[in-house]
Write a protein that holds these residues in place. Structure first.
Motif, mmCIF file in Angstrom:
data_model
loop_
_atom_site.group_PDB
_atom_site.id
_atom_site.type_symbol
_atom_site.label_atom_id
_atom_site.label_comp_id
_atom_site.label_asym_id
_atom_site.label_seq_id
_atom_site.Cartn_x
_atom_site.Cartn_y
_atom_site.Cartn_z
ATOM 1 N N VAL A 234 37.822 45.076 34.185
ATOM 2 C CA VAL A 234 38.807 44.067 34.590
ATOM 3 C C VAL A 234 38.653 42.901 33.618
ATOM 4 N N PRO A 235 39.775 42.375 33.098
ATOM 5 C CA PRO A 235 39.664 41.275 32.137
ATOM 6 C C PRO A 235 39.054 40.024 32.768
ATOM 7 N N PRO A 236 38.508 39.139 31.939
ATOM 8 C CA PRO A 236 37.953 37.893 32.483
ATOM 9 C C PRO A 236 39.062 37.050 33.112
ATOM 10 N N PRO A 237 38.684 36.180 34.018
ATOM 11 C CA PRO A 237 39.694 35.379 34.709
ATOM 12 C C PRO A 237 40.278 34.274 33.837
ATOM 13 N N VAL A 238 41.434 33.830 34.260
ATOM 14 C CA VAL A 238 42.021 32.596 33.730
ATOM 15 C C VAL A 238 41.339 31.481 34.519
ATOM 16 N N LYS A 239 40.728 30.550 33.824
ATOM 17 C CA LYS A 239 40.034 29.450 34.495
ATOM 18 C C LYS A 239 40.974 28.250 34.608
ATOM 19 N N ILE A 240 41.112 27.751 35.827
ATOM 20 C CA ILE A 240 41.885 26.539 36.091
ATOM 21 C C ILE A 240 40.913 25.600 36.792
ATOM 22 N N GLU B 286 47.854 41.868 34.842
ATOM 23 C CA GLU B 286 46.617 42.365 34.242
ATOM 24 C C GLU B 286 45.868 43.294 35.194
ATOM 25 N N ILE B 287 45.937 43.022 36.480
ATOM 26 C CA ILE B 287 45.296 43.896 37.464
ATOM 27 C C ILE B 287 46.044 45.230 37.521
ATOM 28 N N VAL B 288 47.366 45.167 37.485
ATOM 29 C CA VAL B 288 48.168 46.397 37.466
ATOM 30 C C VAL B 288 47.871 47.182 36.187
ATOM 31 N N ALA B 289 47.670 46.486 35.074
ATOM 32 C CA ALA B 289 47.350 47.150 33.804
ATOM 33 C C ALA B 289 46.023 47.906 33.895
ATOM 34 N N VAL B 290 45.064 47.399 34.657
ATOM 35 C CA VAL B 290 43.788 48.097 34.855
ATOM 36 C C VAL B 290 44.057 49.453 35.511
ATOM 37 N N ILE B 291 44.933 49.467 36.502
ATOM 38 C CA ILE B 291 45.279 50.706 37.196
ATOM 39 C C ILE B 291 46.000 51.654 36.238
#
Length: 66
Positions: A33-39, A49-54
């Protein structure tokens, strides 16, 4: 204005992937799973990006590159 890609929490991302929250974080650590976007102090993942993992896992299942 274009619609935005919804940002998911770790809990929401884990739910989409149907894994536990600790497993979700393990997949972030191992790069699945890619690293998160930090806000600020918040960690969020774009839904796409989560759908892309699938989709990547589905492609690998049949031995083809994504």
């Amino acid at each position: 204005m274009e619609p935005t890609d919804p940002l998911l929490t770790a809990r929401e991302g884990a739910k989409v992937l149907q894994v536990s929250i600790p497993t979700f974080w393990r997949r972030v650590a191992d790069g699945t799973v890619p690293p998160p976007v930090k806000i600020g102090a918040l960690s969020r993942w774009p839904h796409s990006e989560i759908v892309a993992v699938i989709e990547n896992a589905k492609a690998l299942r049949y031995g083809s590159a994504a």
